[in-house]
Design an enzyme around this catalytic site. Structure first.
Site, PDB file in Angstrom:
ATOM      1  N   GLY A  47       0.867  -1.262  -0.017  1.00 39.92           N
ATOM      2  CA  GLY A  47      -0.106   0.043   0.015  1.00 39.92           C
ATOM      3  C   GLY A  47       1.020   1.291  -0.081  1.00 39.92           C
ATOM      4  N   ASN A  48       0.499   2.558   0.298  1.00 42.89           N
ATOM      5  CA  ASN A  48       1.150   3.677   0.735  1.00 42.89           C
ATOM      6  C   ASN A  48       0.399   4.493   1.581  1.00 42.89           C
ATOM      7  OD1 ASN A  48      -1.019   5.460  -0.778  1.00 42.89           O
ATOM      8  ND2 ASN A  48      -0.484   4.050  -2.541  1.00 42.89           N
TER       9      ASN A  48
END
Ligand code: C5P
Length: 400
Positions: free
Chosen positions: A209-210
């Site tokens: 993810g981020n």
């Protein structure tokens, strides 16, 4: 509706203060969030309890909130909280203090701290209103972008007839409504917004993810909905909550899910604002079972995700307006111009990670707008919600 709009109502010492109860009620009916700040003189005309009950919030009057603890009323917070500060009624006395900046009460101190549009609805006797001092004060405030809601003519509390009656609360509420959404070019149009991060599964319990918080997508959605647009927000996982209940929220996890949702709603949309931080790559194959910690190293094969914004640009009709975001760390403008062309955008919102306070997780952002023909506008560091207003204003200025 005024959902998500924060209206601060100032009340000063005038017999018209009884009408403020109706104004607060109208604003609450329009779903605005309302807070009230009063002068001591106003409390002689209308009870703070009435306004606190109607506004569903405590009323601010004194600099000191609690005599025992000495807790003080933060006028700066109150001023910054508001999207619009309306002083209704505005007495001749308060009018002159607005001009001189004489902050001997909480209402004026709040006015001096406010960053939002300021409106006043004067109410006084006809001769006081006609007086050159009053007229000069009004002129000065108008020249400084304070909006004056002119009083109407009729019977006055003094028994005299003339101009000085505060505008009716329903009318004032209507002006506020029109100001926020009445003339919007996106009113009634469908706006598709992507936001948040994407989570790309590695196995049933892990993902790539981020750090995107999803705040930008949510703020954009609220701003568009508050202007009367039909909003479809397609967002990756986020804790940010939309305020406006009319927004259709489609929650997705991965880039492929986001793309599928965008594809099924793009043709019905007039405007697309793509603010999602889509993962560029995803694991080629998500494991069916949790990957065990066995070997010393682990390789995960990644494959490229589809560029959803690029797809929308390729499938854009002449009537559709498309906005993309870019976070660049070097050669920002040159890269931004290339991205605008490659993705067939009408507007690119560029933010640089080099700017302090801009980017992921912050409540502030510093952006530049890039448009076709190398038109570039640079903005100061601003609160994220105000940046959203700038973005939607820019889109509206380009719409027919
Ligand atoms: O090419 P880059 O990732 O810098 O472009 C950022 C813009 O493209 C953002 O508006 C983002 O929402 C969009 N984007 C997308 N799908 C991707 C990658 C980026 O919609 N796979």
């Amino acid at each position: 509706m005024l959902s998500g709009k924060k209206i601060l109502v100032g009340v000063t010492g005038s017999i018209a203060a009884y009408k403020t109860a109706y104004l607060v009620r109208e604003l609450i009916k329009l779903d605005a969030e309302v807070k009230v700040v009063m002068t001591a003189a106003a409390c002689e005309f209308i009870s703070p309890l009435t306004l606190s009950t109607l506004s569903k919030n405590p009323v601010a009057i004194e600099f000191i909130k609690d005599e025992e603890t000495g807790e003080w009323q933060n006028h700066v917070d109150l001023g910054l909280w508001a999207d619009l500060f309306i002083i209704a009624p505005t007495s001749a006395n308060t009018l002159s203090k607005l001009v001189s900046g004489n902050a001997d009460n909480l209402l004026i101190a709040t006015y001096l701290s406010a960053k939002c549009p300021i409106w006043i609805a004067p109410a006084m006797d006809l001769d006081m209103f006609k007086h050159f001092s009053t007229q000069e004060n009004l002129e000065h405030l108008r020249a400084n972008k304070v909006r004056v809601i002119d009083p109407t003519s009729g019977e006055l509390a003094s028994g005299l007839e003339g101009k000085g009656r505060m505008e009716e609360p329903e009318q004032i509420a209507q002006h506020i409504h029109d100001f926020f959404i009445g003339n919007s070019k996106i009113k009634g149009k469908t706006v598709l917004i992507t936001g948040g991060p994407t989570y790309e599964s590695i196995d049933p319990v892990r993902f790539i993810g981020n750090y995107s918080s999803g705040k930008t997508g949510v703020l954009l959605a609220d701003e568009c909905a508050n202007r009367g647009a039909h909003v479809i927000l397609i967002t990756g996982p986020t804790h940010a909550k939309v305020q406006n209940p009319s927004i259709k929220v489609i929650g997705v996890k991965s880039a492929l899910e986001m793309k599928a949702a965008v594809e099924s709603h793009w043709s019905e949309s007039s405007v697309g604002i793509f603010s999602a931080a889509v993962a560029d790559y995803r694991p080629a194959q998500a494991a069916d079972e949790k990957i065990k910690k066995s070997s010393d190293s682990l390789q995960i094969d990644l494959v490229k995700n589809p560029d959803i914004l690029f797809w929308a640009g390729q499938n854009k009709t002449a009537d559709q307006y498309l906005v993309g975001f870019a976070l660049e760390t070097e050669n920002e403008e040159a890269n931004g111009v290339k991205k605008l062309e490659k993705k067939n955008l009408d507007l690119l919102v560029l933010n640089s990670l080099r700017d302090k306070g801009a980017g992921f997780g912050h409540d502030t952002n510093k952006v530049s707008f890039i448009k076709p023909n190398n038109k570039i506008r640079n903005f100061e560091l601003k609160d994220k919600s105000i940046v959203m207003v700038d973005i939607i204003d820019e889109i509206e200025s380009d719409l027919a």
